[in-house]
Write a protein that holds these residues in place. Structure first.
Motif, short mmCIF file in Angstrom:
data_model
loop_
_atom_site.label_atom_id
_atom_site.label_comp_id
_atom_site.label_asym_id
_atom_site.label_seq_id
_atom_site.Cartn_x
_atom_site.Cartn_y
_atom_site.Cartn_z
N THR A 122 31.83 37.21 55.52
CA THR A 122 31.49 36.03 56.20
C THR A 122 31.22 34.92 55.40
N ALA A 123 31.40 35.04 54.17
CA ALA A 123 30.99 33.72 53.22
C ALA A 123 32.05 32.67 53.35
N ASP A 124 31.84 31.41 53.06
CA ASP A 124 32.95 30.63 53.08
C ASP A 124 33.79 30.41 51.58
N SER A 125 33.19 30.81 50.78
CA SER A 125 34.07 31.03 49.44
C SER A 125 33.63 32.47 48.76
N VAL A 126 34.44 32.81 47.64
CA VAL A 126 34.07 33.95 47.04
C VAL A 126 32.72 33.94 46.09
N ALA A 127 32.56 32.67 45.55
CA ALA A 127 31.03 32.53 44.87
C ALA A 127 29.96 32.61 45.64
N SER A 183 42.83 40.79 54.90
CA SER A 183 42.68 41.48 53.75
C SER A 183 41.41 42.19 53.93
N GLU A 184 41.08 43.28 53.16
CA GLU A 184 39.91 44.03 53.05
C GLU A 184 39.04 43.81 52.01
N VAL A 185 37.78 43.61 52.08
CA VAL A 185 36.92 43.96 50.74
C VAL A 185 36.24 45.30 50.84
N VAL A 186 36.24 45.89 49.59
CA VAL A 186 35.50 46.94 49.41
C VAL A 186 34.15 46.97 48.67
N ILE A 200 24.69 47.49 40.18
CA ILE A 200 25.01 48.64 41.02
C ILE A 200 25.99 48.22 42.04
N LEU A 201 26.26 47.06 42.24
CA LEU A 201 27.24 46.60 43.22
C LEU A 201 28.35 46.37 42.61
N GLU A 202 29.57 46.64 43.21
CA GLU A 202 30.80 46.52 42.71
C GLU A 202 31.72 45.94 44.02
N LEU A 203 32.34 44.79 43.98
CA LEU A 203 33.20 44.40 44.84
C LEU A 203 34.48 44.27 44.80
N SER A 204 35.34 44.50 45.47
CA SER A 204 37.06 44.49 45.16
C SER A 204 37.70 44.17 46.47
N CYS A 205 38.61 43.37 46.34
CA CYS A 205 39.62 42.77 47.32
C CYS A 205 40.80 43.27 47.27
N SER A 206 41.35 43.41 48.60
CA SER A 206 42.92 44.02 48.63
C SER A 206 44.05 42.83 48.28
N SER A 207 43.66 41.61 48.47
CA SER A 207 44.53 40.67 48.27
C SER A 207 44.19 39.70 47.36
N ASP A 208 44.91 39.02 46.68
CA ASP A 208 44.66 37.98 45.57
C ASP A 208 43.71 36.83 46.00
N PRO A 209 44.00 36.06 46.98
CA PRO A 209 42.98 35.26 47.47
C PRO A 209 42.07 36.45 48.09
N PRO A 218 36.85 44.48 56.77
CA PRO A 218 38.05 43.57 56.87
C PRO A 218 37.77 41.98 57.14
N VAL A 219 38.42 41.04 56.54
CA VAL A 219 38.12 39.76 56.71
C VAL A 219 38.94 39.42 58.10
N ASP A 220 38.15 38.48 58.68
CA ASP A 220 38.56 38.02 60.19
C ASP A 220 39.92 37.64 59.99
N SER A 221 40.89 38.22 60.86
CA SER A 221 42.26 37.77 60.72
C SER A 221 42.58 36.39 61.37
N TYR A 222 41.71 35.87 62.26
CA TYR A 222 41.75 34.66 62.68
C TYR A 222 41.26 33.42 61.98
N ALA A 223 40.60 33.80 61.03
CA ALA A 223 39.90 32.89 60.24
C ALA A 223 40.65 32.14 59.33
N GLY A 224 40.26 30.84 58.96
CA GLY A 224 41.21 30.35 58.07
C GLY A 224 41.19 30.67 56.63
N ALA A 225 42.25 30.15 55.69
CA ALA A 225 42.12 30.85 54.42
C ALA A 225 40.96 30.26 53.61
N ARG A 226 40.11 30.90 53.00
CA ARG A 226 39.04 30.44 52.03
C ARG A 226 39.27 31.04 50.61
N SER A 227 38.77 30.27 49.81
CA SER A 227 39.05 30.79 48.19
C SER A 227 37.74 31.00 47.75
#
Length: 188
Positions: free
Chosen positions: A96-101, A143-146, A128-137, A179-188
Motif C-alpha cells: 500500500t506504500a507509494d514507493s519501495v523505500a 505483481s506480488e510481494v512476499v 527478521i524480515l525479508e521482503l521479495s517481489c515478483s517483478s522488477d519494479p 498482491p499489488v493492486d492491479s488497478y493502481a498506477g505504477a510506483r517505484s
C-alpha cells in the motif's frame, strides 16, 4: 504309611489324607497396643514427618518440568502469533506504500508492532524480515510481494553465555504473499 492306609479306609481319595491341625487359641491384643508399637518404632527411627518431605521432593521433580514445558510452549505459541501477524501486516503495509523505500519503512514498523504486541520488544525488524517481489519494479500493478518473518525463540531461563556455545532456540517462521493492486498506477 499309616496315613495312606487310614485315608483309604475313611473314604478320602487315594493320595489325600486327613490333616489334623493343632488348634491354638489366638491371643487377643488390643489395637491400641499394636498401633502404639508401630508408632514407637517409627519415632525411634525418626520417620515422623517424612511423608511431607517426600511429597515435596516428588512434587518438585514432577511439577517443575511440567511448568517449564508450559512456559516454553506458551512462549513458542506467542512467537508463532507474532511472526504470522508480522508477515501479514508487513506485506500489506509494503504493497500500500507509494514507493519501495516508504514500503520498507512501513513493513519494518508493522513487524515491530506485531512482535511487541506479543512481548518480543528486543527484536530488530531488519534482522527478521525479508521482503521479495515478483517483478522488477517491485510495486508494479499485478505483481506480488512476499514477506518472510523468521524469529528464533530462546528457551526461558537459559543464560546468554550458554546460548553462545549451544544453540538453544526454536525457529519460528511465517510467509505471507500480498498482491499489488492491479488497478493502481505504477510506483517505484
Amino acid at each position: 504309611m499309616r496315613s495312606r492306609a487310614r485315608s483309604a479306609r475313611e473314604g478320602y481319595p487315594r493320595g489325600v489324607s486327613k490333616v489334623v491341625e493343632r488348634r491354638t487359641r489366638p491371643r487377643s491384643i488390643p489395637d491400641d497396643r499394636v498401633n502404639s508399637g508401630h508408632q514407637a518404632a517409627a519415632r525411634a527411627r525418626g520417620d515422623e514427618g517424612n511423608a511431607q518431605v517426600e511429597f515435596l521432593g516428588v512434587a518438585l521433580v514432577l511439577i517443575l518440568p511440567v511448568l517449564y514445558l508450559a512456559l516454553t510452549l506458551g512462549r513458542i505459541q506467542a512467537a508463532t502469533f507474532a511472526v504470522e501477524g508480522a508477515a501479514k501486516e508487513s506485506a500489506r503495509a509494503f504493497v500500500t506504500a507509494d514507493s519501495v523505500a516508504e514500503g520498507q519503512v512501513r513493513a519494518a514498523v508493522a513487524t515491530s508492532l506485531a512482535l511487541s504486541d506479543q512481548g518480543f520488544d528486543d527484536v530488530l525488524p531488519s534482522e527478521i524480515l525479508e521482503l521479495s517481489c515478483s517483478s522488477d519494479p517491485c510495486l508494479a500493478p499485478g505483481s506480488e510481494v512476499v514477506a518472510v518473518v523468521r524469529y528464533d525463540v530462546g528457551l526461558p531461563f537459559v543464560p546468554s553465555g550458554i546460548r553462545s556455545w549451544v544453540p538453544l532456540s526454536i525457529p519460528v517462521q511465517a510467509v505471507h504473499t500480498s498482491p499489488v493492486d492491479s488497478y493502481a498506477g505504477a510506483r517505484s
